[in-house]
Design a protein around this motif. Structure first.
Motif, PDB file in Angstrom:
ATOM      1  N   GLY A   1      73.177 -27.113 -20.297  1.00  0.00           N
ATOM      2  CA  GLY A   1      74.393 -26.423 -19.918  1.00  0.00           C
ATOM      3  C   GLY A   1      75.381 -27.329 -19.220  1.00  0.00           C
ATOM      4  N   HIS A   2      76.533 -26.771 -18.910  1.00  0.00           N
ATOM      5  CA  HIS A   2      77.630 -27.530 -18.320  1.00  0.00           C
ATOM      6  C   HIS A   2      78.559 -26.575 -17.587  1.00  0.00           C
ATOM      7  CE1 HIS A   2      80.064 -25.866 -21.620  1.00  0.00           C
ATOM      8  NE2 HIS A   2      79.072 -26.223 -22.421  1.00  0.00           N
ATOM      9  N   MET A   3      79.420 -27.121 -16.748  1.00  0.00           N
ATOM     10  CA  MET A   3      80.438 -26.329 -16.068  1.00  0.00           C
ATOM     11  C   MET A   3      81.406 -25.738 -17.090  1.00  0.00           C
ATOM     12  SD  MET A   3      79.937 -26.514 -12.722  1.00  0.00           S
ATOM     13  CE  MET A   3      79.213 -27.577 -11.454  1.00  0.00           C
ATOM     14  N   LEU A   4      81.991 -24.611 -16.733  1.00  0.00           N
ATOM     15  CA  LEU A   4      82.897 -23.903 -17.633  1.00  0.00           C
ATOM     16  C   LEU A   4      84.111 -23.434 -16.858  1.00  0.00           C
ATOM     17  CD1 LEU A   4      83.159 -22.663 -20.558  1.00  0.00           C
ATOM     18  CD2 LEU A   4      82.174 -20.578 -19.587  1.00  0.00           C
TER      19      LEU A   4
ATOM     20  N   LEU B   1      78.761 -21.708 -15.186  1.00  0.00           N
ATOM     21  CA  LEU B   1      78.166 -22.692 -16.079  1.00  0.00           C
ATOM     22  C   LEU B   1      77.552 -22.002 -17.289  1.00  0.00           C
ATOM     23  CD1 LEU B   1      74.881 -22.341 -15.446  1.00  0.00           C
ATOM     24  CD2 LEU B   1      75.514 -23.617 -13.404  1.00  0.00           C
ATOM     25  N   THR B   2      77.246 -22.798 -18.291  1.00  0.00           N
ATOM     26  CA  THR B   2      76.554 -22.273 -19.466  1.00  0.00           C
ATOM     27  C   THR B   2      75.064 -22.559 -19.353  1.00  0.00           C
ATOM     28  OG1 THR B   2      76.736 -24.301 -20.783  1.00  0.00           O
ATOM     29  CG2 THR B   2      78.598 -22.760 -20.872  1.00  0.00           C
TER      30      THR B   2
ATOM     31  N   ASP C   1      74.878 -18.499 -22.975  1.00  0.00           N
ATOM     32  CA  ASP C   1      75.625 -17.507 -22.204  1.00  0.00           C
ATOM     33  C   ASP C   1      76.343 -18.173 -21.049  1.00  0.00           C
ATOM     34  OD1 ASP C   1      75.032 -14.482 -23.011  1.00  0.00           O
ATOM     35  OD2 ASP C   1      73.260 -15.688 -23.445  1.00  0.00           O
ATOM     36  N   ASP C   2      77.363 -17.475 -20.540  1.00  0.00           N
ATOM     37  CA  ASP C   2      78.202 -17.978 -19.460  1.00  0.00           C
ATOM     38  C   ASP C   2      77.781 -17.296 -18.160  1.00  0.00           C
ATOM     39  OD1 ASP C   2      79.367 -19.276 -21.550  1.00  0.00           O
ATOM     40  OD2 ASP C   2      81.163 -18.018 -21.612  1.00  0.00           O
ATOM     41  N   ILE C   3      77.278 -18.084 -17.238  1.00  0.00           N
ATOM     42  CA  ILE C   3      76.616 -17.557 -16.049  1.00  0.00           C
ATOM     43  C   ILE C   3      77.414 -17.903 -14.787  1.00  0.00           C
ATOM     44  CG2 ILE C   3      74.459 -17.448 -14.777  1.00  0.00           C
ATOM     45  CD1 ILE C   3      74.230 -16.529 -17.707  1.00  0.00           C
ATOM     46  N   LEU C   4      77.729 -16.887 -14.005  1.00  0.00           N
ATOM     47  CA  LEU C   4      78.428 -17.049 -12.741  1.00  0.00           C
ATOM     48  C   LEU C   4      77.424 -16.991 -11.596  1.00  0.00           C
ATOM     49  CD1 LEU C   4      81.122 -17.062 -11.039  1.00  0.00           C
ATOM     50  CD2 LEU C   4      80.932 -14.551 -11.076  1.00  0.00           C
ATOM     51  N   VAL C   5      77.459 -17.964 -10.719  1.00  0.00           N
ATOM     52  CA  VAL C   5      76.612 -17.938  -9.523  1.00  0.00           C
ATOM     53  C   VAL C   5      77.234 -16.944  -8.533  1.00  0.00           C
ATOM     54  CG1 VAL C   5      75.564 -19.272  -7.655  1.00  0.00           C
ATOM     55  CG2 VAL C   5      75.986 -20.348  -9.888  1.00  0.00           C
TER      56      VAL C   5
END
Length: 487
Positions: free
Chosen positions: A398-401, A427-428, A455-459
Motif C-alpha cells: 500500500g501507499h499514501m493516498l 492509505l491503500t 481498499d482505501d483506509i483512513l486511520v
C-alpha cells in the motif's frame, strides 16, 4: 476542431500581443470588424461571490507553510499547458502543491508568499479576463471565446480569499526580488528562469518535501473528498459489472470507457490510468493498454479511481470473475489475497508503524504459497527472510493516498515508510498474487491468474475506517453482488 482567426497586420504592436496561427482561412481582420468586436458586450462581472468550501483549510495550510520558512519568499506555480501534438494540449491539471494551498485549478497561476513582519503575505497571480481592446479574447487560441471565460482578479479574490494580481507581471517582479527564495520546481519554466540566480536545488527540495509531508495527515475537508471519491468509484465499478457482456463482445476498452464516463459525470477525471486487466493481463501490475480480450471463465482485475472536482482521488481494485462465478482455483487464490488484506487492514491503527500492514499481509500470502508447495521445503520464516515470496506478490502492500494517487511521494523515509500512523492518515491496503503466464515454477493451471484486492483506509482515533467498503470483497458476496447487477 475550429481554427482561430488571424489578425491582418502582424507587424503592428497590437497584433503582436495576439498569438498567430499559420494557414488561417481568413486573410486578416478589417478595421471595421476589429471595432465591432470591441463593443456591444454586456458586463458579466460576478459580484458577492462566496469563498470556496475549502478556503478556511487552504488558509491554515498556508499558515503552516509560512511558519516553517520565516523570512523567505515562497513561490508555488500551478503549471502551464502541455502540448499533446502540434497546437493541441493535454487537459490541464494544476500542480498538487498549488491546488493544496489555494484551492485554485487554473493554468499559469502562481502562489507567492512574501515575507512580512513575523509571517507572510500571500498573493495569487493569475491570468485576468481576456483583453477585448487588442482582440485577444477572440483572436488568441487561449482567448475566452475559444476556451471559455476566466474569473476576473476581483472574482478570484472573493472565491479564494487571497489577494490576486496579474501573473504576466510576476516574472519581472521575481527577477528583481532580493532575499532568500524557494520555488516548487518542474511546473513553470518561465518562473524558474526568473529565479535562476536566486534559488538552489537543495533549498527548493526542502520546500517540496515539506509540502509533501504536510499532506500526510488529512484535514476534515480532505477526508470528506476522499470518501466522496470512493463513493463515486463504487458506482463506476457497478457500471462496469452491468456491461461485462458488451466488454466480452469488444475489449477491455469498453470497461475503461465505462468507468471513465462515471468519472467525468460525477468528478473531474480519473485519478490515474485505469487498469482494466482481463485474463493473463491481470498479472501485469500497471496494465493500462486495455486493448485485450474479455473472456468468460477468466478474471478481470479492475484497478481504478475517480478524482473529485477538488482533485482528491480514490484508488480501488477488485478482481471479478467475468462469468460471475469463481472457479475453484480462482477462488482459492482469491481467498488467500482476501485473507491477507483482512490481516493488513487490521494492522492499520494509530501508533502502528506504516510497515505493519505490509508485514501482516505478506505473512499470510507467504504462508499460503508455502502451504501450496510452491516454495519446496523452505519454511515461512526462511522465505520471508530471503524475500522469495516476492516472485508472486511483487509489490508493496500500500501507499499514501490523497490529491495524488501515490500521495506524499517526496516525504522523507522516516516520515513515510518508517513513520508511525496517526488519525487522519489515508492509505491503500492492496495485497496481490500474480502467476505469470510463462512461469514454469508453478503448476500450469495457476499460470495467467492475477488477483489484487485494494481498499482505501483512513486511520481513525480508535482504529480505521474503510472508505471503499461499499464494494464487496469476500468471494461469495462478490458473486451475489455481480448477480444482482447483471439482473
Amino acid at each position: 476542431m475550429s481554427e482561430e482567426l488571424t489578425p491582418e497586420n502582424p507587424e503592428t504592436e497590437e497584433a503582436e500581443q495576439v498569438k498567430q496561427r499559420k494557414n488561417g482561412l481568413y486573410p486578416g481582420v478589417s478595421d471595421e470588424l476589429a471595432a465591432s468586436m470591441k463593443s456591444g458586450w454586456a458586463d458579466t462581472e460576478l459580484h458577492g461571490l462566496e469563498p470556496i468550501a475549502q478556503a478556511g483549510h487552504t488558509a491554515d495550510r498556508r499558515a503552516a507553510l509560512s511558519a516553517r520558512f520565516p523570512g523567505e519568499r515562497l513561490v508555488i506555480p500551478a503549471g502551464r499547458l502541455k502540448t499533446r501534438s502540434n497546437d493541441t494540449e493535454y487537459a490541464f491539471r494544476a500542480s498538487t502543491e498549488y491546488a493544496y494551498l489555494t484551492g485554485d485549478q487554473t493554468q499559469d497561476g502562481v502562489l507567492v508568499l512574501e515575507p512580512k513582519d513575523d509571517g507572510h503575505q500571500a498573493t495569487v497571480y493569475l491570468l485576468p479576463r481576456s483583453n477585448r481592446e487588442n482582440g485577444e479574447f477572440w483572436l488568441d487560441g487561449q482567448g475566452e471565446l475559444w476556451v471559455g471565460r476566466r474569473h476576473s482578479l476581483t472574482e478570484a479574490e472573493q472565491l479564494l480569499g487571497i489577494p490576486a494580481k496579474d501573473v504576466r507581471e510576476l516574472p519581472a517582479a521575481l527577477a528583481e526580488a532580493t532575499g532568500p527564495v524557494r520555488n516548487v520546481r518542474g511546473h513553470d519554466a518561465g518562473i524558474e528562469a526568473a529565479l535562476t540566480d536566486k534559488v538552489t536545488a537543495e533549498r527548493d527540495e526542502e520546500l517540496r518535501v515539506f509540502l509533501s509531508e504536510a499532506r500526510v495527515v488529512k484535514d476534515a475537508f480532505e477526508i470528506a473528498e476522499l470518501a466522496k471519491a470512493c463513493d463515486i468509484t463504487a458506482r463506476g465499478f457497478e457500471d462496469v459489472v452491468k456491461v461485462l457482456d458488451k466488454a466480452e463482445a469488444t475489449s477491455e476498452r469498453y470497461i475503461e470507457g465505462t468507468f471513465f464516463l462515471r468519472a467525468r459525470i460525477e468528478g473531474n477525471d480519473i485519478g490515474y490510468g485505469s487498469i482494466c486487466a482481463a485474463g493473463p493481463h491481470a498479472t501485469t501490475l500497471h496494465w493500462v493498454r486495455n486493448d485485450g480480450a474479455v473472456r468468460s471463465g477468466e478474471l478481470l482485475l479492475l484497478d481504478a479511481g475517480v478524482e473529485t472536482n477538488d482533485l482528491y482521488t480514490a484508488d480501488v481494485t477488485r478482481t471479478l470473475p467475468i462469468s460471475g462465478t469463481f472457479t475453484p482455483l480462482q477462488r482459492k487464490i482469491y481467498d488467500a489475497v482476501y485473507e491477507a488484506q483482512e490481516a493488513g487492514i487490521a494492522a492499520v491503527k494509530p501508533g502502528a508503524g506504516f510497515r505493519d500492514f505490509h508485514v501482516a499481509a505478506q505473512l499470510v500470502l507467504t504462508e499460503k504459497l508455502v502451504e501450496w508447495g510452491l516454495l519446496g521445503d523452505r519454511s515461512v520464516e526462511e522465505v520471508l527472510e530471503l524475500g522469495l515470496q516476492r516472485r508472486w506478490t511483487l509489490h508493496g502492500t500500500g501507499h499514501m493516498l490523497g490529491m495524488d494517487v501515490h500521495d506524499c511521494a517526496a516525504a522523507r523515509t522516516e516520515s513515510y515508510v518508517n513513520g508511525t500512523l496517526e488519525p487522519g492518515v489515508c492509505l491503500t491496503v492492496e495485497p496481490g498474487l500474480y502467476f505469470q503466464a510463462d512461469d514454469l515454477t508453478v503448476p500450469e493451471e495457476y499460470r495467467g491468474i492475477g488477483v489484487r484486492i485494494e481498499d482505501d483506509i483512513l486511520v481513525t482515533e480508535d482504529g480505521n475506517r474503510n472508505l471503499s467498503d461499499q464494494l464487496p470483497r469476500q468471494a461469495d458476496e462478490v458473486e451475489a453482488w455481480m448477480a444482482r447487477l447483471k439482473g
